[in-house]
Design a protein around this motif. Structure first.
Motif, PDB file in Angstrom:
ATOM      1  N   GLN A   8       0.820  -1.205   0.000  1.00  0.00           N
ATOM      2  CA  GLN A   8       0.000   0.000   0.000  1.00  0.00           C
ATOM      3  C   GLN A   8       0.861   1.265   0.000  1.00  0.00           C
ATOM      4  OE1 GLN A   8      -3.181  -0.166   2.756  1.00  0.00           O
ATOM      5  NE2 GLN A   8      -3.903   1.907   2.342  1.00  0.00           N
ATOM      6  N   ASN A  12       0.998   4.343  -2.729  1.00  0.00           N
ATOM      7  CA  ASN A  12       0.581   5.667  -2.285  1.00  0.00           C
ATOM      8  C   ASN A  12       1.613   6.737  -2.598  1.00  0.00           C
ATOM      9  OD1 ASN A  12      -1.744   4.571  -1.284  1.00  0.00           O
ATOM     10  ND2 ASN A  12      -1.141   4.670   0.873  1.00  0.00           N
ATOM     11  N   PHE A  82      -6.719   1.451  -3.280  1.00  0.00           N
ATOM     12  CA  PHE A  82      -6.205   1.967  -2.009  1.00  0.00           C
ATOM     13  C   PHE A  82      -5.211   3.099  -2.145  1.00  0.00           C
ATOM     14  CE2 PHE A  82      -2.495  -0.060  -3.199  1.00  0.00           C
ATOM     15  CZ  PHE A  82      -2.360  -1.405  -2.889  1.00  0.00           C
ATOM     16  N   LYS A  87      -6.160   7.659  -7.173  1.00  0.00           N
ATOM     17  CA  LYS A  87      -7.442   8.361  -7.147  1.00  0.00           C
ATOM     18  C   LYS A  87      -7.305   9.768  -7.703  1.00  0.00           C
ATOM     19  CE  LYS A  87     -11.259   9.930  -4.246  1.00  0.00           C
ATOM     20  NZ  LYS A  87     -11.862   9.961  -2.881  1.00  0.00           N
ATOM     21  N   LEU A 105     -11.884   4.960  -1.985  1.00  0.00           N
ATOM     22  CA  LEU A 105     -10.499   4.811  -1.562  1.00  0.00           C
ATOM     23  C   LEU A 105     -10.440   3.911  -0.332  1.00  0.00           C
ATOM     24  CD1 LEU A 105      -7.633   5.833  -2.259  1.00  0.00           C
ATOM     25  CD2 LEU A 105      -7.999   7.649  -0.565  1.00  0.00           C
ATOM     26  N   GLY A 106      -9.772   2.771  -0.474  1.00  0.00           N
ATOM     27  CA  GLY A 106      -9.656   1.865   0.659  1.00  0.00           C
ATOM     28  C   GLY A 106      -9.397   0.435   0.227  1.00  0.00           C
ATOM     29  N   ASP A 107      -9.383  -0.454   1.189  1.00  0.00           N
ATOM     30  CA  ASP A 107      -9.150  -1.877   0.964  1.00  0.00           C
ATOM     31  C   ASP A 107     -10.341  -2.471   0.205  1.00  0.00           C
ATOM     32  OD1 ASP A 107      -8.777  -4.650   1.195  1.00  0.00           O
ATOM     33  OD2 ASP A 107      -7.904  -4.481   3.194  1.00  0.00           O
ATOM     34  N   ASP A 110     -12.837  -4.574   2.054  1.00  0.00           N
ATOM     35  CA  ASP A 110     -13.627  -3.961   3.124  1.00  0.00           C
ATOM     36  C   ASP A 110     -14.329  -2.717   2.583  1.00  0.00           C
ATOM     37  OD1 ASP A 110     -14.638  -3.595   5.710  1.00  0.00           O
ATOM     38  OD2 ASP A 110     -12.965  -2.298   6.288  1.00  0.00           O
ATOM     39  N   LEU A 111     -15.002  -2.871   1.458  1.00  0.00           N
ATOM     40  CA  LEU A 111     -15.651  -1.731   0.814  1.00  0.00           C
ATOM     41  C   LEU A 111     -16.892  -1.303   1.589  1.00  0.00           C
ATOM     42  CD1 LEU A 111     -15.439  -2.712  -2.968  1.00  0.00           C
ATOM     43  CD2 LEU A 111     -13.925  -1.219  -1.646  1.00  0.00           C
ATOM     44  N   GLN A 112     -17.034  -0.003   1.744  1.00  0.00           N
ATOM     45  CA  GLN A 112     -18.201   0.567   2.414  1.00  0.00           C
ATOM     46  C   GLN A 112     -18.951   1.402   1.376  1.00  0.00           C
ATOM     47  OE1 GLN A 112     -18.775  -0.405   5.586  1.00  0.00           O
ATOM     48  NE2 GLN A 112     -16.843  -1.547   5.514  1.00  0.00           N
TER      49      GLN A 112
END
Length: 256
Positions: A8, A12, A82, A87, A105-107, A110-112
């Motif tokens: 990650q 980044n 991620f 992004k 943006l994230g894992d 574990d998407l929300q």
């Protein structure tokens, strides 16, 4: 488990500048995409069918160079990744192209997504699967994202080429292939982050896990998806290097 902290952080830190070097600043890249949105999707559109009006999720969709042309063709596109650098490039590219995409943006495990409706198509392509230590949760996430009858499309490098065969030589006449790898090796290995070929100053590395084709198909089926097609592709570039060796594959599955 998904990618570790080393992976990650590598993505980044430097990815935005690498994409600028590869594609140009977003305003320049957008002009090319607007003129020919089908061009960067030439290997994918035959498997997607009509995209206009479809809800599409591009998992680990990186810099948006697939998501933006899909949106230009009329799709409602979301990206999950991620890397803030990815992004930034994708959102600037979308704005310069005159369209909008959603970017989570994230894992990806574990998407929300809140109350968003399910997707008609979920896809990932080219150098994605090797970032996971366990493919089960990845394909289970795809299953959860899809609507009933929705399609999963994975296009990635063929394990025969990534795990087994070493190719040497710079011309077709002297190109030689040797079986130097262990197809069934399940260990992690360290490699320069993929965008380093566009930004030679980067020293970031990632840890990867190479999967066999059987492991990939089995993980897909175990998620509840129904595998509909497995296509093994030769080298699709204009040269004749690696002729006769599978270089990529396309796995298609459907949520019942």
């Amino acid at each position: 488990m998904t990618t570790n902290n080393q992976n990650q952080e590598a993505w980044n830190d430097e990815s935005y500048q690498a994409w600028v070097k590869r594609f140009g600043v977003p305003t320049e890249a957008a002009q090319k995409l607007k003129a020919h949105p089908e061009k960067p999707l030439i290997t994918l559109l035959p498997h997607f069918g009509e995209v206009a009006g479809k809800r599409i999720m591009n998992l680990m969709g990186s810099n948006g160079t697939k998501a933006v042309p899909l949106a230009l063709l009329g799709a409602d596109v979301s990206v999950a990744d991620f890397s803030p650098g990815n992004k930034r490039y994708a959102m600037e590219l979308a704005e310069a192209s005159g369209i909008s995409i959603s970017y989570v943006l994230g894992d990806v495990l574990d998407l929300q997504l809140g109350d968003q409706p399910p997707f008609d198509l979920v896809f990932a392509e080219m150098g994605i699967l090797h970032y996971f230590k366990d493919l089960g949760p990845f394909f289970q996430m795809i299953y959860s994202l899809l609507d009933e009858g929705g399609q999963c499309v994975i296009r990635d490098f063929h394990p025969v080429s990534t795990k087994l065969i070493t190719s040497k030589g710079t011309t077709a006449k002297i190109r030689k292939h040797k079986v130097t790898g262990d197809y069934f090796d399940s260990s992690l290995y360290e490699q320069n982050v993929s965008f380093s070929k566009f930004d030679t100053e980067t020293t970031s590395t990632v840890l990867l896990r190479k999967w066999t084709l059987g492991e990939i198909v089995t993980a897909t089926a175990n998620s509840g998806l129904i595998v509909s097609e497995l296509i093994e592709e030769p080298n699709l570039s204009s040269d004749v290097f690696d002729k006769g060796i599978p270089k990529t594959f396309v796995l298609k599955a459907v949520k019942p």
